[in-house]
Write a protein that holds these residues in place. Structure first.
Motif, PDB file in Angstrom:
ATOM      1  N   ASN A  42      72.986  66.672  50.890  1.00  0.00           N
ATOM      2  CA  ASN A  42      73.424  65.564  50.707  1.00  0.00           C
ATOM      3  C   ASN A  42      72.637  64.998  49.307  1.00  0.00           C
ATOM      4  N   GLU A  50      71.584  66.943  46.974  1.00  0.00           N
ATOM      5  CA  GLU A  50      72.218  67.639  45.681  1.00  0.00           C
ATOM      6  C   GLU A  50      73.410  67.028  45.478  1.00  0.00           C
ATOM      7  N   ALA A  51      74.455  66.563  46.484  1.00  0.00           N
ATOM      8  CA  ALA A  51      75.555  66.000  46.333  1.00  0.00           C
ATOM      9  C   ALA A  51      75.547  64.826  45.423  1.00  0.00           C
ATOM     10  N   ASN A  83      76.636  64.303  41.376  1.00  0.00           N
ATOM     11  CA  ASN A  83      77.725  63.040  40.994  1.00  0.00           C
ATOM     12  C   ASN A  83      77.087  62.315  40.130  1.00  0.00           C
ATOM     13  N   ARG A 110      77.602  64.501  36.992  1.00  0.00           N
ATOM     14  CA  ARG A 110      78.888  64.647  36.506  1.00  0.00           C
ATOM     15  C   ARG A 110      79.318  63.182  35.723  1.00  0.00           C
ATOM     16  N   ASP A 111      78.775  61.896  36.444  1.00  0.00           N
ATOM     17  CA  ASP A 111      78.941  60.815  35.659  1.00  0.00           C
ATOM     18  C   ASP A 111      78.407  60.755  34.158  1.00  0.00           C
ATOM     19  N   ARG A 120      81.934  62.650  32.489  1.00  0.00           N
ATOM     20  CA  ARG A 120      82.696  61.403  32.316  1.00  0.00           C
ATOM     21  C   ARG A 120      82.125  60.705  31.099  1.00  0.00           C
TER      22      ARG A 120
END
Lengths: 657, 657
Positions: free
Chosen positions: B50, B52-53, B57, B60-61, B65
């Motif tokens: 979790n 790592e997730a 994220n 990524r942001d 993004r």
């Protein structure tokens, strides 16, 4: 009864146009194109990669977080021994026939099925019977067409034999198939050549760990084995409380010999697998089953399929489990949760069904299995398997490694057990048995109740017994009543040990994504060139398109402000300030599935707000930056629908083209 | 100048205790334990998976993004030819020496370094010199200790030779190392055995695609190659506008021969790699550089390292780029963004530095390279490499495949180019050259300006020229002025073609996660057994611990309400209603890094709200469910700090134990 695939607006689906869009907008392509592209391997470009990330985040939230599953990450590289035990070394294989003249490799079962189906079809034609359309894959149709040689009537007996063959094909061994191919002169439908007899080819990618050659390994064919081997950790983490579930999102591999059907048959694929561990004596009940009891599902059961029908029955899961159509509550609960997940990401609910496995489709240890199938232009495709794997995997790994892979729990009431016990008097037996003592003790412990009972009679009669003991001279040993006593004893058992059963929902992420893309694709009325990808705002790869009316430095300051606000709200956006008309800019970005567009025009400069355009309806509202951003954020989080926004904010009647 | 690693509270770091926590709370373990565990492969349990997730994220942001990068997913299975071109088949290898008696395999450079460093250390001891502590890995220390044989003084000349050897070791070939091992009698520090000469061993996992044996492949050693081969798609997607960047989060593989150091040297690892493509003639400027110009970074440059110093200089990136310490704006911009990312996920900023590669560390094509290193109990570890790969990769793939991997853009001003041109008169030459015409034409086109100039003189003099043409009889051909004209011509060029340069920030996710776990670990004052993982609320694997004061059915309704609200807010929570004291329950969940605890007590039943406890301070506030949830949501999104909450909500002075 297959129907031709239609778009969400009921239009004929043009796969060529759809694939052209995917290529043009860089959704995906075959990997390593400059080196000639490798079949069965795909790269995802920005739209599909971001879509996948959104879908995975929803999956995590829907399953891992909401259901409090234990997320795991397990290694892809897997030692040979693990997959030997799990049965994959032996059984994860396909039988293949080689066309000796072209070197082409054909899956034996596909070959037989294609050729025999074609002959039956041609027989029906000759008899003037109506031909049922059971084949949905256009490529397969083509193969069949090639295999058939016009209308040729078969003998009634041959026709019966063929029909029986197809029905029992899944149970055939390689030799069986070889015999069928010979007997019925089955040849390559492509070349007409005779083929070589079937050989078994394992479908795992093999490699080795380290440089010694002593550690052969495979790339895993499923994530499940890693989860089973983590069983003890899971049990520890959940304080030994069952039911418990683990979940793993990760890649698996299948060395397809002749991959086809695009994203549906690939060599490297992302899976999301859940292993839900239950006490088999609990009746596999699920604590939250009542909360979903009244949800209706389209279920296509075994009986219906046996009757040659493919129409699912719409049933509440409560009824389905009560009537034992679905084996148990846990399986039923997951079917509902799978459907809800599909709904969340935007799958068309009219293109979803649950199909029960036929008896011969299931692994030998499986109790019941339902696939969630999605309908696409390739027909009904298995996208989630939901199987009850019973206690198979934990049992075989425990047996192979000697590691304890059971649950131990205190019994509510200790139970008295009366049983035969054969006991060695260690003091007295030591001098007699010497180095054999341990072996004898081990042997006595391992004897079954029946044998112990027999030996007790022998001992009573003879005053001694003869027991086969491995590793002693002569292979057996005589024991007299001085050193061994055999009798009934009572003991109190306060613990229970059991191997949990496993219910496994297993998601093929790539197949779901592909189906989703087909489900949301359509073209504007009257203009087939204007296609749209209607991704839900929650999963859309890009959320907002920003379009200034035209190139004009006057817009720069407002653009900068808007961009900063979008960034602060963590919304993925794209700016299109190319010279073409606004209508054209919207239209070409509809192909990327961007749900919302914000236009900056000269009225924006006068403080009169911006227009917000919704992709599917092309309707617009006009409002302030704050209002627009608030609406977009809510819609992208799934907390408001466009229908609500249109009611709240003033509609703008601008023309788009 | 290495310092001993301390926890975030300045305490001595006990790696044994830390690793025991990771095991106890199931953060990670070696894969396939029941089968004997495989070195260099790790499974992540729920807390680390979790974490790592959450970190991914944020990545990524922060990058994909915010920087509008093009996210890609590329295949892991990679054909042989691709990695042959990239140089990995030849160069992604280590030299190894085998201990012939034990079969153990030692990396040749490590072997030499370990033994020679030990001898130098023992020499210093003998000379009574102060021993600089340069070795930070305790396992390495142990090896050195074994290799050293007390204090042995070396000849001055030998000492010099040894020092030179260490400084130049990275430039040694396998043969060089073999010679050194022989000359200096370097033996296995573990067994004292002589070792076999170095052999090169490739570190990629090899396999094959399909069953024909004609498609050898590797598991990729980096995600970069897939990104380069997608170059044309990327260019299409970004309307040929540079700079542009792709980003790929995916697994790579390295078949380490003797993995050690836990998560820092593994065989299967998650990377997040960015390929930022720039026009080399743009000076590699970055459009957003000015927004970060004043950010200060700890930079350890090449010069400082050469002087034997390891103290970084704190400089603004603006100064660093202006003074050319950092080669260009783009590299500089990424260094800042990397640091900001590390800060966001909770890395201790006092344990971060950027180290410039020494000239001999860089790939031959690299222009400049800075590593973001994090300090842990293993010393300073490279966690992000930020290299300028120049035009190398695109060029070699273009050359190998003939695929156009350049940017074509219109020149602002067309340019006139005057040059030598050799032209074939096709009509006249056809009858004479016949089937050789095309070959001759091709050859003439390919001649350099210098040769054309020479040939023009020859033609003027002789009225004919002789040109070497591949594939014609005799290998050359005579051409007279009737059929070939050579002269100066002027043409107008309106397009420009160039191969972009690539700046590549490459993140090792596992190393970052491991460092993060060490950075947030500490123990409560006065009780080393009560350890805490101070994950930021934004990344914590579980956000809330729910603890009812004690087991009492009276709490059931409120518990259910609270759980439903937490679920609606999409907060991952855990309930601990075991029988032990609240203090103990908090304490054991502090080890999971749960930032917030909500207690339900008898006053809650009277409508007096709940207490909210913060993990690090153990301070509590008391407020309504709405207020508490609002505060928790804000803190978990990074929009409010605990310090603010304490000011807003009434502090609760309950005792915890």
């Amino acid at each position: 009864m297959a129907s031709e695939y239609k778009t969400m607006k009921g239009q004929d689906f043009d796969r060529g146009a759809f694939e052209s869009l995917l290529r043009r907008k860089v959704f995906l392509w075959q990997s390593f194109e400059p080196y000639g592209a490798v079949k069965g391997l795909f790269d995802y470009g920005p739209p599909l990669e971001n879509l996948e990330a959104e879908v995975i985040n929803i999956w995590r939230d829907h399953f891992i977080r909401h259901e409090k599953m234990m997320a795991l990450k397990c290694s892809m590289l897997t030692p040979y021994e693990v997959l030997k035990t799990s049965g994959h070394v032996e059984k994860f294989a396909d039988f293949m026939c080689k066309d000796p003249k072209t070197g082409e490799i054909l899956r034996s079962d596909h070959l037989i099925k294609d050729v025999i189906e074609a002959r039956l079809k041609s027989d029906k034609e000759a008899r003037g019977e109506k031909i049922e359309e059971t084949v949905e894959d256009p490529k397969k149709k083509k193969k069949q067409a090639k295999a058939a040689k016009g209308a040729v009537k078969l003998d009634d007996a041959v026709r019966k034999e063929y029909e029986h063959m197809l029905a029992t094909l899944d149970d055939c061994t390689g030799d069986d198939m070889g015999a069928l191919i010979k007997k019925h002169d089955i040849r390559s439908p492509i070349t007409g050549n005779e083929v070589e007899p079937p050989v078994s080819v394992n479908l795992m990618f093999q490699t080795q760990i380290g440089a010694t050659g002593k550690e052969p390994a495979f790339l895993r064919p499923e994530t499940a084995q890693g989860q089973f081997l983590s069983f003890q950790k899971l049990l520890e983490y959940s304080d030994s409380q069952l039911p418990m579930a683990s979940a793993c999102i990760g890649y698996s591999f299948r060395n397809e010999l002749s991959p086809r059907a695009g994203l549906l048959r690939v060599r490297e694929f992302l899976m999301a697998e859940i292993e839900h561990f239950v006490d088999p004596e609990s009746g596999k009940r699920h604590p939250k089953f009542n909360s979903v009891r009244d949800v209706k599902l389209p279920l296509l059961d075994r009986k219906t399929q046996n009757a040659g029908d493919t129409t699912p029955t719409i049933t509440t899961i409560g009824e389905a489990v009560d009537s034992k159509l679905v084996d148990n509550e846990t399986l039923g609960y997951f079917l509902v949760r799978i459907m809800q997940f599909m709904q969340k990401i935007g799958i068309d609910m009219t293109k979803l069904r649950f199909r029960q496995h036929m008896a011969n489709e299931m692994a030998h240890y499986a109790v019941d299995c339902w696939d969630c199938e999605l309908f696409s232009s390739y027909g009904w495709i298995e996208c989630v398997g939901c199987a009850d794997r019973s206690a198979f995997d934990l049992s075989v790994h425990e047996k192979a490694t000697g590691t304890f892979l059971k649950v131990r729990e205190p019994l509510k009431e200790p139970v008295k057990i009366e049983e035969w016990v054969a006991q060695l008097d260690k003091k007295k037996s030591g001098p007699k048995l010497k180095k054999n003592q341990a072996k004898v003790e081990q042997t006595l412990l391992g004897l079954s109740q029946e044998i112990k009972e027999k030996l007790s009679l022998e001992m009573e009669k003879e005053g001694k017994i003869v027991v086969a003991v491995e590793g002693v001279e002569g292979g057996k040993i005589e024991l007299d009543k001085e050193i061994v006593s055999i009798g009934r004893e009572t003991r109190v058992e306060s613990m229970r040990e059991y191997t949990p059963n496993v219910i496994e929902p297993s998601f093929g992420v790539g197949r779901i994504l592909y189906s989703l893309m087909e489900h949301v694709y359509w073209t504007r009325e009257g203009d087939a060139a204007r296609s749209v990808m209607s991704f839900k705002p929650t999963v859309a790869p890009i959320k907002v398109l920003v379009v200034p009316l035209q190139k004009d430095v006057k817009f720069a300051a407002l653009m900068a402000e808007l961009e900063q606000r979008l960034d602060e709200e963590q919304l993925a956006y794209k700016v299109d300030q190319s010279g073409v008309s606004i209508g054209k800019r919207y239209s070409r970005n509809d192909e990327l599935g961007i749900p919302f567009g914000i236009t900056i025009d000269y009225e924006s400069l006068e403080g009169k707000g911006f227009t917000l355009r919704e992709r599917d309806s092309t309707k617009q509202v006009r409002a302030s930056m704050d209002e627009i951003l608030e609406a977009v954020v809510k819609m992208c989080k799934g907390k408001e629908a466009w229908e609500g926004v249109v009611k709240r904010l003033p509609v703008f009647e601008g023309k788009e083209e």
